[in-house]
Write an enzyme that holds these catalytic residues in place. Sequence first.
Site, mmCIF file in Angstrom:
data_model
loop_
_atom_site.group_PDB
_atom_site.id
_atom_site.type_symbol
_atom_site.label_atom_id
_atom_site.label_comp_id
_atom_site.label_asym_id
_atom_site.label_seq_id
_atom_site.Cartn_x
_atom_site.Cartn_y
_atom_site.Cartn_z
ATOM 1 N N ASP A 1 0.822 -1.202 0.000
ATOM 2 C CA ASP A 1 0.000 0.000 0.000
ATOM 3 C C ASP A 1 0.861 1.258 0.000
ATOM 4 O OD1 ASP A 1 -2.049 1.820 0.287
ATOM 5 O OD2 ASP A 1 -3.026 0.767 1.921
ATOM 6 N N ASP A 2 0.771 2.045 -1.060
ATOM 7 C CA ASP A 2 1.481 3.328 -1.163
ATOM 8 C C ASP A 2 2.993 3.171 -1.300
ATOM 9 O OD1 ASP A 2 -0.982 4.490 -0.826
ATOM 10 O OD2 ASP A 2 -0.460 5.661 0.940
ATOM 11 N N CYS B 1 -6.140 4.367 -3.475
ATOM 12 C CA CYS B 1 -6.252 2.959 -3.072
ATOM 13 C C CYS B 1 -7.425 2.220 -3.693
ATOM 14 C CB CYS B 1 -6.357 2.859 -1.548
ATOM 15 S SG CYS B 1 -4.876 3.383 -0.657
ATOM 16 N N ASP C 1 -0.462 -0.676 -4.923
ATOM 17 C CA ASP C 1 -1.703 -0.122 -5.462
ATOM 18 C C ASP C 1 -1.498 1.258 -6.063
ATOM 19 O OD1 ASP C 1 -1.278 1.156 -3.034
ATOM 20 O OD2 ASP C 1 -3.309 0.842 -2.264
ATOM 21 N N ASN C 2 -0.499 1.979 -5.597
ATOM 22 C CA ASN C 2 -0.171 3.296 -6.153
ATOM 23 C C ASN C 2 1.175 3.733 -5.597
ATOM 24 O OD1 ASN C 2 -2.697 3.944 -3.972
ATOM 25 N ND2 ASN C 2 -0.737 4.959 -3.535
#
Length: 475
Positions: free
Chosen positions: A27-28, A60, A294-295
């Site tokens: 995540d991130d 997200c 996710d990003n």
Amino acid sequence: MPPGPVPPSPVPSGPQVRPNIVFVLVDDLSNDLVQYMPNVLKLQKDGTTFTNYTVTDSLCCPSRASIFKGQFPHNTGIIKNHGSDGGFRLFHSRNQEQSTYATDMKAAGYRTAFMGKYLNEYFAKLTMGTGKPYVPPGWDEWAAGGNAYDNFNYDLNENGKVVKYGNKPEHYMTDVLSAKASKFITTTAATGQPFVLEVSTYAPHSPYTPAPRDAALFPGLKLPRTAAWDKVPENSTWLPKSMKLTKVQIDRMEVEFRKRVQSVQSVDKMIGDLRQTLTTAGIADKTLVIFNSDNGYHMGQYALPSGKQTAFDTDVNVPLIVAGHGVRAGQSVEQIVENIDFRPTFTDLAGVAPSPETDGHSFKPLLAGEVPADWRGTALVEHHDPATDPADPDYQYDSKNIPPSYDALRTTTFTYVEYVDGAVEYFDRTADPYMLKNVAGTLTPERLAELRTVLRGMATCVGADACGAVSRKIK
């Protein structure tokens, strides 16, 4: 009317290797963290790195919805983390869960497991009218949390039963997920059934909580200063020309970056442990291990404090590394791949046809070093209704300088952005890799018209054939 379920493809017949899939989604995570992850670097050496992997939205929930569905945000309808136009509740109410890569793979005879962060607004205690903690269709094993960004003191819905975890070191979320994932691999390998396992960590999302054993690592580590550090791009259409980072912001980011590096150590350990579990189980040569985020994330680039959502490469170009069965080692692939491609890739690996609702294409050939002649020419990035609600975990709490809604094209050489107010930006990333000069004003009217036409076509396309055809019109 919400879309109904798509009929599953038939289970293939005849002898063939149908590899297992271990999909680690973090995540991130930004590209600048990979250098601190030795097991990820080993995965990179053993496998293939996609240098132009691009997310459909640097946020997200829209990104994760694209992974599950194989669709752009304009087709999933998920453009935000929560509320009327995003989040788990909308995903569920639109019957999106009835047709995902999980339902595809289960129908293809795979055992399926999901562990960790699902979609924003999902909470372990939600019943959704089922009378017990809700487990979405398609998953044989389920261990998902809700608002568990602290990585301690959280609940997990474990196959319909809520289990509480506290603040003991052994309760650290990534370690718990790692142990559950290893157990799933070991028990499933013993049956001989192929499987797909997604392990979705909360790390390194804010508040960037590291495992206790890692909390003192990297003393004195400094936030990297790239060429984009504290610089507003020339001719920016939305960033104030005079904007500069404050000392408070810089001091906070120094601490945050060190914590981010610390927090990914547990993720890196998990990857090493899972690969060892695969080896011990005797199935490493029959398994693909995928590492992805996710990003991305910016920290000080473009005079922006910690955050995401922009069309800059810091936010939309993230790691995708794959190693294992049928994957060429030490390979770097420059072709454009997006998160809409996971679903058709997984079904391709399983030997079944892709769902007709997907917008993406299988990148299985790219793993073996083959480039399809009709591969796409551009990625589409859609970012609408930015996260401006303080209740959103991605709320940009110390800066109102988040981008207006936009659509963008990202090719291997340039990025073209159209904002909701009609402003446009064009970055020649070959001459300007840090995206420091908007040169849209130098383009001819004919070129601008061409870019607009392709972008409009991409932003409204439906299905793999149509989206692929439009993407190939770009040069």
